[in-house]
Motif scaffolding. Structure first.
Motif, PDB file in Angstrom:
ATOM      1  N   GLY A  31       0.788  -1.227   0.000  1.00  0.00           N
ATOM      2  CA  GLY A  31       0.000   0.000   0.000  1.00  0.00           C
ATOM      3  C   GLY A  31       0.819   1.274   0.000  1.00  0.00           C
ATOM      4  N   ILE A  32       2.131   1.162  -0.019  1.00  0.00           N
ATOM      5  CA  ILE A  32       2.969   2.362   0.046  1.00  0.00           C
ATOM      6  C   ILE A  32       3.110   2.978  -1.348  1.00  0.00           C
ATOM      7  CG2 ILE A  32       5.304   3.219   0.448  1.00  0.00           C
ATOM      8  CD1 ILE A  32       5.523   1.499   2.805  1.00  0.00           C
ATOM      9  N   ALA A  33       2.822   4.263  -1.422  1.00  0.00           N
ATOM     10  CA  ALA A  33       2.997   4.990  -2.679  1.00  0.00           C
ATOM     11  C   ALA A  33       4.432   5.512  -2.747  1.00  0.00           C
ATOM     12  CB  ALA A  33       2.016   6.151  -2.745  1.00  0.00           C
ATOM     13  N   ILE A  34       4.952   5.607  -3.949  1.00  0.00           N
ATOM     14  CA  ILE A  34       6.261   6.222  -4.178  1.00  0.00           C
ATOM     15  C   ILE A  34       6.029   7.452  -5.034  1.00  0.00           C
ATOM     16  CG2 ILE A  34       8.518   5.966  -5.275  1.00  0.00           C
ATOM     17  CD1 ILE A  34       8.398   3.022  -4.581  1.00  0.00           C
ATOM     18  N   GLN A  35       6.522   8.580  -4.551  1.00  0.00           N
ATOM     19  CA  GLN A  35       6.389   9.822  -5.297  1.00  0.00           C
ATOM     20  C   GLN A  35       7.768  10.435  -5.470  1.00  0.00           C
ATOM     21  OE1 GLN A  35       3.483  12.313  -3.385  1.00  0.00           O
ATOM     22  NE2 GLN A  35       1.798  10.988  -4.014  1.00  0.00           N
ATOM     23  N   TYR A  60       9.769   9.425   4.522  1.00  0.00           N
ATOM     24  CA  TYR A  60       8.611   8.561   4.734  1.00  0.00           C
ATOM     25  C   TYR A  60       7.528   9.393   5.392  1.00  0.00           C
ATOM     26  CZ  TYR A  60       5.530   5.080   6.739  1.00  0.00           C
ATOM     27  OH  TYR A  60       4.425   4.352   7.079  1.00  0.00           O
ATOM     28  N   GLU A  61       6.321   9.344   4.849  1.00  0.00           N
ATOM     29  CA  GLU A  61       5.175  10.028   5.437  1.00  0.00           C
ATOM     30  C   GLU A  61       4.091   9.003   5.707  1.00  0.00           C
ATOM     31  OE1 GLU A  61       4.161  13.030   2.583  1.00  0.00           O
ATOM     32  OE2 GLU A  61       5.590  14.442   3.433  1.00  0.00           O
ATOM     33  N   GLY A  62       3.752   8.855   6.953  1.00  0.00           N
ATOM     34  CA  GLY A  62       2.729   7.900   7.344  1.00  0.00           C
ATOM     35  C   GLY A  62       3.025   7.375   8.733  1.00  0.00           C
ATOM     36  N   ARG A  63       2.112   6.587   9.230  1.00  0.00           N
ATOM     37  CA  ARG A  63       2.293   5.987  10.550  1.00  0.00           C
ATOM     38  C   ARG A  63       3.053   4.682  10.406  1.00  0.00           C
ATOM     39  NH1 ARG A  63      -3.350   5.747  13.255  1.00  0.00           N
ATOM     40  NH2 ARG A  63      -2.110   4.849  14.922  1.00  0.00           N
ATOM     41  N   ALA A  64       3.998   4.468  11.296  1.00  0.00           N
ATOM     42  CA  ALA A  64       4.741   3.214  11.295  1.00  0.00           C
ATOM     43  C   ALA A  64       3.778   2.066  11.567  1.00  0.00           C
ATOM     44  CB  ALA A  64       5.828   3.246  12.365  1.00  0.00           C
ATOM     45  N   ASP A  72      -7.980   1.606  12.576  1.00  0.00           N
ATOM     46  CA  ASP A  72      -7.707   2.783  11.757  1.00  0.00           C
ATOM     47  C   ASP A  72      -8.460   2.676  10.441  1.00  0.00           C
ATOM     48  OD1 ASP A  72      -5.935   3.747  13.636  1.00  0.00           O
ATOM     49  OD2 ASP A  72      -4.169   2.917  12.633  1.00  0.00           O
ATOM     50  N   SER A  73      -9.048   3.770  10.022  1.00  0.00           N
ATOM     51  CA  SER A  73      -9.679   3.779   8.707  1.00  0.00           C
ATOM     52  C   SER A  73      -9.699   5.204   8.177  1.00  0.00           C
ATOM     53  CB  SER A  73     -11.104   3.229   8.762  1.00  0.00           C
ATOM     54  OG  SER A  73     -11.927   4.104   9.495  1.00  0.00           O
ATOM     55  N   GLY A  74      -9.770   5.308   6.878  1.00  0.00           N
ATOM     56  CA  GLY A  74      -9.911   6.604   6.253  1.00  0.00           C
ATOM     57  C   GLY A  74      -8.640   7.421   6.130  1.00  0.00           C
ATOM     58  N   GLY A  75      -7.531   6.915   6.643  1.00  0.00           N
ATOM     59  CA  GLY A  75      -6.284   7.662   6.545  1.00  0.00           C
ATOM     60  C   GLY A  75      -5.657   7.499   5.167  1.00  0.00           C
ATOM     61  N   LEU A  76      -4.771   8.409   4.868  1.00  0.00           N
ATOM     62  CA  LEU A  76      -4.047   8.320   3.606  1.00  0.00           C
ATOM     63  C   LEU A  76      -3.011   7.204   3.683  1.00  0.00           C
ATOM     64  CD1 LEU A  76      -3.459  12.113   2.946  1.00  0.00           C
ATOM     65  CD2 LEU A  76      -5.102  10.611   1.811  1.00  0.00           C
ATOM     66  N   PRO A  77      -2.713   6.556   2.544  1.00  0.00           N
ATOM     67  CA  PRO A  77      -1.693   5.506   2.569  1.00  0.00           C
ATOM     68  C   PRO A  77      -0.315   6.119   2.809  1.00  0.00           C
ATOM     69  CG  PRO A  77      -2.353   5.970   0.315  1.00  0.00           C
ATOM     70  CD  PRO A  77      -3.268   6.764   1.208  1.00  0.00           C
ATOM     71  N   PRO A  78       0.593   5.336   3.378  1.00  0.00           N
ATOM     72  CA  PRO A  78       1.958   5.829   3.549  1.00  0.00           C
ATOM     73  C   PRO A  78       2.587   6.158   2.196  1.00  0.00           C
ATOM     74  CG  PRO A  78       1.637   3.757   4.718  1.00  0.00           C
ATOM     75  CD  PRO A  78       0.429   3.982   3.863  1.00  0.00           C
ATOM     76  N   VAL A  79       3.499   7.130   2.215  1.00  0.00           N
ATOM     77  CA  VAL A  79       4.174   7.571   1.000  1.00  0.00           C
ATOM     78  C   VAL A  79       5.672   7.651   1.268  1.00  0.00           C
ATOM     79  CG1 VAL A  79       4.465   9.492  -0.630  1.00  0.00           C
ATOM     80  CG2 VAL A  79       2.198   8.968   0.274  1.00  0.00           C
ATOM     81  N   ILE A  80       6.441   7.151   0.325  1.00  0.00           N
ATOM     82  CA  ILE A  80       7.872   7.410   0.325  1.00  0.00           C
ATOM     83  C   ILE A  80       8.113   8.430  -0.771  1.00  0.00           C
ATOM     84  CG2 ILE A  80      10.177   6.498  -0.149  1.00  0.00           C
ATOM     85  CD1 ILE A  80       9.241   3.839   1.018  1.00  0.00           C
ATOM     86  N   ARG A  81       8.652   9.570  -0.363  1.00  0.00           N
ATOM     87  CA  ARG A  81       8.986  10.621  -1.318  1.00  0.00           C
ATOM     88  C   ARG A  81      10.491  10.590  -1.553  1.00  0.00           C
ATOM     89  NH1 ARG A  81       4.474  13.607  -1.847  1.00  0.00           N
ATOM     90  NH2 ARG A  81       3.081  13.670  -0.065  1.00  0.00           N
ATOM     91  N   LEU A  82      10.855  10.580  -2.814  1.00  0.00           N
ATOM     92  CA  LEU A  82      12.260  10.682  -3.190  1.00  0.00           C
ATOM     93  C   LEU A  82      12.456  12.027  -3.858  1.00  0.00           C
ATOM     94  CD1 LEU A  82      12.941   7.125  -4.668  1.00  0.00           C
ATOM     95  CD2 LEU A  82      13.442   7.972  -2.366  1.00  0.00           C
ATOM     96  N   HIS A 112      11.476   3.314   8.468  1.00  0.00           N
ATOM     97  CA  HIS A 112      10.571   4.158   9.247  1.00  0.00           C
ATOM     98  C   HIS A 112       9.156   3.567   9.236  1.00  0.00           C
ATOM     99  CE1 HIS A 112      13.494   7.191  10.080  1.00  0.00           C
ATOM    100  NE2 HIS A 112      13.714   7.422   8.800  1.00  0.00           N
ATOM    101  N   HIS A 113       8.753   2.994   8.117  1.00  0.00           N
ATOM    102  CA  HIS A 113       7.437   2.362   8.012  1.00  0.00           C
ATOM    103  C   HIS A 113       7.305   1.222   9.026  1.00  0.00           C
ATOM    104  CE1 HIS A 113       3.766   0.811   6.233  1.00  0.00           C
ATOM    105  NE2 HIS A 113       4.344  -0.340   5.969  1.00  0.00           N
ATOM    106  N   PHE A 114       8.384   0.477   9.219  1.00  0.00           N
ATOM    107  CA  PHE A 114       8.363  -0.652  10.135  1.00  0.00           C
ATOM    108  C   PHE A 114       8.741  -0.263  11.564  1.00  0.00           C
ATOM    109  CE2 PHE A 114       8.713  -2.869   6.069  1.00  0.00           C
ATOM    110  CZ  PHE A 114       7.737  -3.839   6.228  1.00  0.00           C
ATOM    111  N   GLY A 115       9.137   0.986  11.762  1.00  0.00           N
ATOM    112  CA  GLY A 115       9.527   1.415  13.098  1.00  0.00           C
ATOM    113  C   GLY A 115      10.899   0.915  13.511  1.00  0.00           C
TER     114      GLY A 115
END
Length: 131
Positions: A31-35, A60-64, A72-82, A112-115
């Motif tokens: 579910g992680i987006a890459i931007q 990394y933007e999102g909750r670990a 949890d519901s309705g939140g945005l998917p995690p994103v890795i920005r490069l 960071h996603h995995f903490g």
């Protein structure tokens, strides 16, 4: 004339880095987006306390996963920005292969996603690259 890799090329390298991760990690990254962006925004830099936009190659933007709940519901998917320009600058300055540099940043951001701690991320990267 050689052109610098574009955003699509960097995204392809990032997806390859994720595909090279151990299966246990890959299955939690669907579910992680890459931007790919040229630079981090001024707001992001300010939030992180970074003055020079050339100093940030990924984020990394999102909750670990360790902070997520089945409730949890309705939140945005995690994103890795490069950040393309800082990555290309580091690539030129260090002489490190671009795919290795992207893999290094991806491992760090996935960590960071995995903490994970920095030591955990170093061990994962070592397993992926053999060095």
């Amino acid at each position: 004339m050689v052109l610098a890799p574009d955003a699509d090329a960097l995204e392809m390298l990032a997806r390859r880095a994720i595909a090279a991760m151990p299966p246990l990690f890959r299955e939690h990254l669907n579910g992680i987006a890459i931007q790919i962006e040229e630079f981090a925004s001024e707001a992001v830099l300010a939030e992180l306390g970074i003055e020079d936009p050339w100093d940030l190659t990924g984020l990394y933007e999102g909750r670990a996963l360790t902070e997520q709940s089945i409730w949890d519901s309705g939140g945005l998917p995690p994103v890795i920005r490069l950040y393309r320009r800082p990555l290309l600058e580091e690539w030129v300055d260090t002489g490190v292969a671009l795919d290795a540099l992207i893999a290094h940043v991806i491992v760090h951001e996935v960590g960071h996603h995995f903490g994970f701690s920095d030591e955990d991320m170093h061990a994962i990267e070592k397993d992926m690259t053999g060095s």
